[in-house]
Write a protein that holds these residues in place. Structure first.
Motif, PDB file in Angstrom:
ATOM      1  N   ALA A  96       0.776  -1.269  -0.067  1.00  0.00           N
ATOM      2  CA  ALA A  96       0.104   0.066  -0.055  1.00  0.00           C
ATOM      3  C   ALA A  96       0.815   1.160   0.116  1.00  0.00           C
ATOM      4  CB  ALA A  96      -0.681   0.125   1.262  1.00  0.00           C
ATOM      5  N   ALA A  97       1.965   1.433   0.850  1.00  0.00           N
ATOM      6  CA  ALA A  97       2.903   2.398   0.856  1.00  0.00           C
ATOM      7  C   ALA A  97       3.436   2.830  -0.730  1.00  0.00           C
ATOM      8  CB  ALA A  97       4.038   2.215   1.826  1.00  0.00           C
ATOM      9  N   ARG A  98       3.966   1.522  -1.244  1.00  0.00           N
ATOM     10  CA  ARG A  98       4.238   1.596  -2.381  1.00  0.00           C
ATOM     11  C   ARG A  98       3.429   2.394  -3.481  1.00  0.00           C
ATOM     12  NH1 ARG A  98       7.500  -3.728  -3.899  1.00  0.00           N
ATOM     13  NH2 ARG A  98       9.000  -3.518  -2.091  1.00  0.00           N
ATOM     14  N   LEU A  99       2.158   1.673  -3.510  1.00  0.00           N
ATOM     15  CA  LEU A  99       1.120   2.648  -4.390  1.00  0.00           C
ATOM     16  C   LEU A  99       0.692   3.994  -4.110  1.00  0.00           C
ATOM     17  CD1 LEU A  99      -1.451  -0.615  -4.540  1.00  0.00           C
ATOM     18  CD2 LEU A  99      -0.033   0.461  -6.376  1.00  0.00           C
ATOM     19  N   LEU A 100       0.797   4.208  -2.795  1.00  0.00           N
ATOM     20  CA  LEU A 100       0.518   5.438  -2.399  1.00  0.00           C
ATOM     21  C   LEU A 100       1.838   6.426  -2.779  1.00  0.00           C
ATOM     22  CD1 LEU A 100      -1.499   4.931   0.858  1.00  0.00           C
ATOM     23  CD2 LEU A 100      -2.524   5.494  -1.308  1.00  0.00           C
ATOM     24  N   SER A 104       2.192   7.257 -10.423  1.00  0.00           N
ATOM     25  CA  SER A 104       1.095   6.627 -11.205  1.00  0.00           C
ATOM     26  C   SER A 104       0.865   5.279 -10.603  1.00  0.00           C
ATOM     27  CB  SER A 104       1.280   6.752 -12.750  1.00  0.00           C
ATOM     28  OG  SER A 104       2.083   5.662 -13.152  1.00  0.00           O
ATOM     29  N   LEU A 105      -0.396   4.542 -10.945  1.00  0.00           N
ATOM     30  CA  LEU A 105      -0.655   3.170 -10.668  1.00  0.00           C
ATOM     31  C   LEU A 105       0.308   2.265 -11.113  1.00  0.00           C
ATOM     32  CD1 LEU A 105      -4.560   3.118 -10.074  1.00  0.00           C
ATOM     33  CD2 LEU A 105      -2.583   3.087  -8.372  1.00  0.00           C
ATOM     34  N   ALA A 106       0.812   2.576 -12.294  1.00  0.00           N
ATOM     35  CA  ALA A 106       1.760   1.870 -13.002  1.00  0.00           C
ATOM     36  C   ALA A 106       3.001   1.448 -12.649  1.00  0.00           C
ATOM     37  CB  ALA A 106       1.496   2.264 -14.535  1.00  0.00           C
ATOM     38  N   ASP A 107       3.435   2.624 -11.930  1.00  0.00           N
ATOM     39  CA  ASP A 107       4.946   2.621 -11.739  1.00  0.00           C
ATOM     40  C   ASP A 107       5.370   1.424 -10.740  1.00  0.00           C
ATOM     41  OD1 ASP A 107       5.310   5.015 -13.041  1.00  0.00           O
ATOM     42  OD2 ASP A 107       5.172   6.355 -11.200  1.00  0.00           O
TER      43      ASP A 107
END
Length: 147
Positions: A96-100, A104-107
């Protein structure tokens, strides 16, 4: 030999655990297996020391799961809080921390190689197994077992 293995899962005397409790047991055992696989897959990154700590923790969780199958209410409560809350949170916080923190969501997925995909799959199995196991311990039949 089969009697010994069976006695580790089901009570040695008295009635067998109801189906939801056996489902919870299977879910926790699946989660433990996924945790072991994840730990083994990360040995190259983290070394063997965390694997020893995880191994000790997983043996403790296994003992608590076996007590839960035997009808111990304290084991159900400990699994709910320890695995259902703290354990799932520890598995979800990092992704979740990586996504936040990504632009962008693809990164976070751009540089995900085969080992990263394997770890993500194992972690997903781990979380899903716990999300099946914990509610199973609170069905009406399971509540009667722990009463």
């Amino acid at each position: 030999m089969a009697d010994t293995a069976r006695s580790l899962i089901l009570p040695a005397t008295g009635p067998a655990a109801p189906r939801p409790v056996r489902v919870a047991c299977a879910g926790f055992l699946t989660a433990l297996g996924a945790g072991v696989l994840e730990g083994l897959a990360r040995v190259g990154d983290t070394g063997a020391a965390p694997l020893l700590w995880r191994g000790a923790l997983y043996l403790l969780v296994l003992a608590v799961v076996l007590r839960m199958v035997h009808g111990d209410r304290w084991a159900r409560a400990l699994l709910t809080v320890g695995i259902g809350v703290a354990g799932v949170a520890s598995l979800v916080v990092e992704p979740a921390a990586r996504l936040l923190s990504a632009d962008s969501l693809a990164d976070p997925f751009a540089e995900l190689g085969p080992s990263g995909l394997l770890l993500a799959g194992v972690r997903a199995v781990h979380v899903l197994a716990v999300l099946v196991a914990v509610p199973a311990m609170y069905t009406p039949a399971a509540r009667r077992w722990f009463a």
